[in-house]
Design a protein around this motif. Sequence first.
Motif, PDB file in Angstrom:
ATOM      1  N   ASN A 121     -29.140  -1.057  -8.302  1.00 33.80           N
ATOM      2  CA  ASN A 121     -30.060   0.022  -7.964  1.00 33.80           C
ATOM      3  C   ASN A 121     -29.716   1.059  -8.826  1.00 33.80           C
ATOM      4  O   ASN A 121     -30.731   1.825  -9.386  1.00 33.80           O
ATOM      5  N   ALA A 122     -28.552   1.235  -9.388  1.00 40.22           N
ATOM      6  CA  ALA A 122     -27.994   2.497 -10.336  1.00 40.22           C
ATOM      7  C   ALA A 122     -28.894   2.114 -11.629  1.00 40.22           C
ATOM      8  O   ALA A 122     -29.500   3.161 -12.449  1.00 40.22           O
ATOM      9  N   ASP A 124     -31.642   0.625 -11.969  1.00 42.49           N
ATOM     10  CA  ASP A 124     -33.013   0.585 -11.921  1.00 42.49           C
ATOM     11  C   ASP A 124     -33.376   2.027 -12.089  1.00 42.49           C
ATOM     12  O   ASP A 124     -34.432   2.573 -12.517  1.00 42.49           O
ATOM     13  N   ALA A 125     -32.563   2.966 -11.543  1.00 44.85           N
ATOM     14  CA  ALA A 125     -32.725   4.252 -11.727  1.00 44.85           C
ATOM     15  C   ALA A 125     -32.909   4.755 -13.491  1.00 44.85           C
ATOM     16  O   ALA A 125     -33.799   5.533 -13.621  1.00 44.85           O
ATOM     17  N   PHE A 146     -35.792  -1.786  -1.906  1.00 45.85           N
ATOM     18  CA  PHE A 146     -35.230  -0.667  -1.873  1.00 45.85           C
ATOM     19  C   PHE A 146     -35.721   0.451  -0.898  1.00 45.85           C
ATOM     20  O   PHE A 146     -35.094   1.281  -0.374  1.00 45.85           O
ATOM     21  N   ARG A 206     -28.306   3.870  -6.001  1.00 42.48           N
ATOM     22  CA  ARG A 206     -29.411   4.580  -6.633  1.00 42.48           C
ATOM     23  C   ARG A 206     -29.278   6.199  -6.787  1.00 42.48           C
ATOM     24  O   ARG A 206     -29.513   6.612  -7.788  1.00 42.48           O
ATOM     25  N   GLU A 210     -29.575   7.899 -10.342  1.00 45.30           N
ATOM     26  CA  GLU A 210     -30.366   8.940 -10.527  1.00 45.30           C
ATOM     27  C   GLU A 210     -29.412  10.099 -11.083  1.00 45.30           C
ATOM     28  O   GLU A 210     -30.148  10.887 -11.964  1.00 45.30           O
TER      29      GLU A 210
END
Length: 391
Positions: A121-122, A124-125, A146, A206, A210
Amino acid sequence: PSATWLRDLREDLGASDPRCAGSAGNVRVPLPSGRMPTDYERNVHGLEEARYITADCAYRRSALQATGGFDERFRRAYREDADLALHVLASGATIERGRRLVTHPVREADPWISVRLQAGNADDALMARLHGPDWRKRAGATRGRFRDHAITVAFAAFGLAFAAAWLWKTGAFAFARIAAGPRTFREIATMLMTSVVIPFAAVAHRVRGELGARCSTHRRTAAVLFDRDGTLIKDAQSLRDPAGVEPITGAQEAVARLRAAGIPVGVVSNQALVGEGTLTERELGAINARVDALVGPFAVWRCCTHSRVASCACRKPAPGLVREAARALGVDPADCVVIGDIGADVEAAVAAGARPILVPNGVTREQEITAAPVVAGDLGSAVDLVLAGRV
């Protein structure tokens, strides 16, 4: 790889279009026979639908050199393939699907593998930061769960008032994973435990991603704007004949590298001779067309034709030209880099919110070099900084 993989690769490359920068193979993930696949096995099986999986994707060396490869902040085997592919596609090249085949087995994994996978998820950011909010569509990536995980965490964060909603979301997530699996005692226990933890792990990663993407020294560059005289072509104060245009050494190659990387390029130039009556608009247009032919083409031209003493908002060091060029390209000035040879170019970039690079020459004053936030020895070095995300 299959027994004929090397031969198949040669055939795939030989049949590709000259504009093709890469060839993607086909991936087969075998699932167990005699029982339903586990949650983790289904996750790996999704690689069969991956569009640019690096398990089998061949790229031309020239494409890798032009784009700089994938962003090295992708530290695990996840999303680095999509990042590279989107850079290549943005350069105007294509990636074709070949006929060759590789088999990707499902490796052994402990019950907590699905929790550790939430680290993606990191990434994806970072993808959203680098390629915009629609990157999934362009990369052929699924959206995943998510949003559901974020809602689950929100319910839990608000305490007992939302306990029932949290239990419902967590239970629904666990049920969906259990229903699709073999439903053995071990698998059910694993799904129940990890379904509680996964939403929190997904959100935590995430948020980390971000924050990392926003605080990174790598900056997204949506466009590069060049000064003309002294930067792209040798400075000729009385230039009126297009035949006298002489590009700076390395200018064409530097501009071409940016275009190959999918970064639009433009020119922002003060041309006071028009306002002072010693150069006509037609003559200026012919000179600019010659620069376009020798160094460009450029996606946008913006020239201030007011005299040196005129009070206008466009003449550098005012920000008008930079803002107009960014507007014409449909990008934010903050995502632009301005490359010039004197302090006025640097000041115009800063005033517009853009990022400047000074490439000094014989007319650049020492104090201008000292004051510039970023200085490059030549245009090639300036483009290196842009492509490396270091400005």
